[in-house]
Write a protein that holds these residues in place. Structure first.
Motif, PDB file in Angstrom:
ATOM      1  N   PHE A 176       1.958   2.260  -3.628  1.00 50.98           N
ATOM      2  CA  PHE A 176       0.979   3.029  -4.397  1.00 50.98           C
ATOM      3  C   PHE A 176       0.852   4.460  -3.878  1.00 50.98           C
ATOM      4  CE2 PHE A 176      -0.462  -1.357  -5.304  1.00 50.98           C
ATOM      5  CZ  PHE A 176      -0.377  -1.309  -6.688  1.00 50.98           C
ATOM      6  N   GLU A 177       1.005   4.638  -2.580  1.00 54.18           N
ATOM      7  CA  GLU A 177       0.994   5.995  -2.040  1.00 54.18           C
ATOM      8  C   GLU A 177       2.116   6.827  -2.630  1.00 54.18           C
ATOM      9  OE1 GLU A 177      -0.479   6.851   2.255  1.00 54.18           O
ATOM     10  OE2 GLU A 177       0.775   5.054   2.356  1.00 54.18           O
TER      11      GLU A 177
ATOM     12  N   LYS B  96       3.496   6.404  -5.382  1.00 50.52           N
ATOM     13  CA  LYS B  96       3.254   6.626  -6.810  1.00 50.52           C
ATOM     14  C   LYS B  96       2.284   7.765  -7.039  1.00 50.52           C
ATOM     15  CE  LYS B  96       2.833   3.533  -9.885  1.00 50.52           C
ATOM     16  NZ  LYS B  96       2.385   2.403 -10.741  1.00 50.52           N
TER      17      LYS B  96
ATOM     18  N   TRP C 192      -0.970   7.910  -5.493  1.00 47.07           N
ATOM     19  CA  TRP C 192      -2.373   7.611  -5.209  1.00 47.07           C
ATOM     20  C   TRP C 192      -2.760   8.219  -3.863  1.00 47.07           C
ATOM     21  CZ3 TRP C 192      -4.176   1.973  -6.570  1.00 47.07           C
ATOM     22  CH2 TRP C 192      -3.863   1.693  -7.900  1.00 47.07           C
TER      23      TRP C 192
ATOM     24  N   GLU D 201      -4.541   8.389  -0.299  1.00 50.44           N
ATOM     25  CA  GLU D 201      -4.789   7.290   0.624  1.00 50.44           C
ATOM     26  C   GLU D 201      -6.186   6.680   0.469  1.00 50.44           C
ATOM     27  OE1 GLU D 201      -4.798   6.430   5.460  1.00 50.44           O
ATOM     28  OE2 GLU D 201      -3.601   8.067   4.642  1.00 50.44           O
TER      29      GLU D 201
ATOM     30  N   HIS E 186       0.826  -1.211   0.000  1.00 48.11           N
ATOM     31  CA  HIS E 186       0.000   0.000   0.000  1.00 48.11           C
ATOM     32  C   HIS E 186       0.866   1.270   0.000  1.00 48.11           C
ATOM     33  CE1 HIS E 186       0.284  -1.238   4.329  1.00 48.11           C
ATOM     34  NE2 HIS E 186       0.617   0.026   4.482  1.00 48.11           N
TER      35      HIS E 186
ATOM     36  N   ARG F 190      -9.784   0.809  -3.321  1.00 45.10           N
ATOM     37  CA  ARG F 190      -9.456  -0.159  -4.369  1.00 45.10           C
ATOM     38  C   ARG F 190      -9.058  -1.508  -3.779  1.00 45.10           C
ATOM     39  NH1 ARG F 190      -6.478   3.472  -9.149  1.00 45.10           N
ATOM     40  NH2 ARG F 190      -8.411   4.526  -9.791  1.00 45.10           N
TER      41      ARG F 190
ATOM     42  N   ARG G  80      -8.009   6.399  -2.114  1.00 43.04           N
ATOM     43  CA  ARG G  80      -8.078   5.608  -3.337  1.00 43.04           C
ATOM     44  C   ARG G  80      -7.441   4.232  -3.132  1.00 43.04           C
ATOM     45  NH1 ARG G  80      -5.289   8.143  -8.460  1.00 43.04           N
ATOM     46  NH2 ARG G  80      -6.924   9.692  -8.083  1.00 43.04           N
ATOM     47  N   VAL G  81      -6.307   4.202  -2.467  1.00 42.82           N
ATOM     48  CA  VAL G  81      -5.643   2.927  -2.185  1.00 42.82           C
ATOM     49  C   VAL G  81      -6.561   2.039  -1.351  1.00 42.82           C
ATOM     50  CG1 VAL G  81      -3.662   1.800  -1.100  1.00 42.82           C
ATOM     51  CG2 VAL G  81      -3.362   4.017  -2.242  1.00 42.82           C
TER      52      VAL G  81
END
Length: 360
Positions: A328-329, A331, A333, A335, A325, A341, A337-338
């Motif tokens: 993705f943060e 990258k 995204w 929080e 997780h 999803r 949204r992570v």
């Protein structure tokens, strides 16, 4: 506890016989745990804030997390209290499976509590050593595995069910002890690794617990087990009540843990909930299905394993940060949204797991 009271009252008024139905007691278990969280949650958060039992944030973590420093944690104690109260009120306390799950959950919660206590109250940033934590987890997990093996009354209780294949059961013998131990300890640590964002771990836990409740119900029901071609195990259906308590407590906690979180569960909650899912999956013989439904937990764990292995072997990292997780943060995204999803992925994986009941 209340089950025995209703049984006594049913001698005078037959209407109380409705409480003999597992499904009704499971629903009451959900509601009891949920209301427990709603009543005691705000007071618990105030108490944790008053005594400054707040989250410590690593400097190496995403910068967006620095603002979470000081957020009350160890809220998992409230989850355990709700699950325990709800289970004791509505479950059949003569059922050995209920006690196995409850004791394992509380044992892993105690391990997590001591780790949190050392970090947050004693201000020891490292908490328990990895060796000590794993040793205590191993003791609890192995104890449960041995108990389930030596109290098994039919061969079906120590078999491994292969999902999606009709009547494919693998007798494990002593291998059951090894498998049960790995599933319980592995599941506990996997949920703990996932618990890094607001609500990220608790919602998948709720979804998987609810699905395991369905597996428990059909496994413990003679007609449904025969219709679905799965081994029938007497008494397993009672686990629907404790699964309901986990669902209710999880949803109640999510009320306060949703982004932006008012409280975190800490190791006391994450380790305990993961162990609970693991031991229930072992009892209902859905270890492989747990691996599928808990795919988010598996991905998070594998990301850590791969990251560490890659760095030690090549000096390079596969992900920007592990667990997954955080990758993705970093990258970009947001929080929420992570979180959402990962929830959606869990819903899909749980549906795949439930489909294994019929697709054979």
């Amino acid at each position: 506890m209340l089950l025995y009271l209703t049984q006594w009252l049913a001698q005078s008024y037959s209407g109380f016989n409705v409480f003999q139905y597992i499904t009704l007691r499971a629903i009451l278990g959900v509601l009891t745990a949920l209301v427990f969280l709603f009543i005691f949650g705000p007071a618990m958060i105030r108490w944790l804030s008053q005594y400054q039992i707040g989250q410590q944030i690593r400097e190496l973590g995403p910068q967006s997390h620095q603002k979470k420093a000081g957020t009350p944690t160890m809220g998992g104690a409230l989850i355990l209290a709700a699950v325990t109260v709800s289970t004791l009120l509505w479950a059949d306390l003569s059922n050995r499976y209920i006690w196995v799950v409850l004791i394992v959950t509380l044992a892993f919660g105690a391990i997590g509590w001591w780790d949190d206590y050392k970090k947050l109250v004693l201000k020891n940033s490292k908490g328990m050593s990895a060796r000590a934590k794993y040793s205590w987890q191993s003791l609890a997990g192995l104890g449960a595995a041995l108990f389930l093996y030596y109290t098994a009354q039919t061969p079906a209780e120590t078999q491994l069910i292969v999902p999606f294949l009709k009547e494919t059961y693998i007798p494990l013998g002593l291998g059951f002890i090894v498998l049960a131990y790995l599933v319980i300890v592995g599941s506990s640590n996997a949920v703990n690794l996932t618990d890094g964002l607001d609500g990220l771990a608790i919602m998948p836990t709720v979804l998987v617990a609810g699905a395991l409740g369905i597996f428990a119900y059909v496994t413990g029901h003679v007609k449904f087990a025969d219709y679905l071609s799965i081994p029938y195990v007497a008494g397993v259906g009672e686990l629907v009540v404790i699964c309901g308590a986990l669902v209710g407590a999880g949803l109640g906690f999510l009320w306060f843990n949703a982004y932006p979180a008012q409280v975190f569960m800490g190791d006391i909650g994450a380790l305990a909930l993961g162990a609970a899912l693991g031991v229930i999956a072992v009892i209902v013989h859905q270890e492989i299905v747990l691996f599928i439904m808990g795919g988010v937990f598996v991905m998070e764990t594998l990301s850590v394993v791969l990251q560490v292995a890659s760095f030690k072997l090549t000096g390079k990292r596969i992900f920007r940060m592990a667990p997954l997780h955080h990758h993705f943060e970093l990258k970009g995204w947001p929080e929420p949204r992570v979180i959402v999803r990962f929830w959606i992925i869990t819903v899909l994986l749980v549906l795949v797991g439930l489909a294994s009941l019929k697709i054979r």
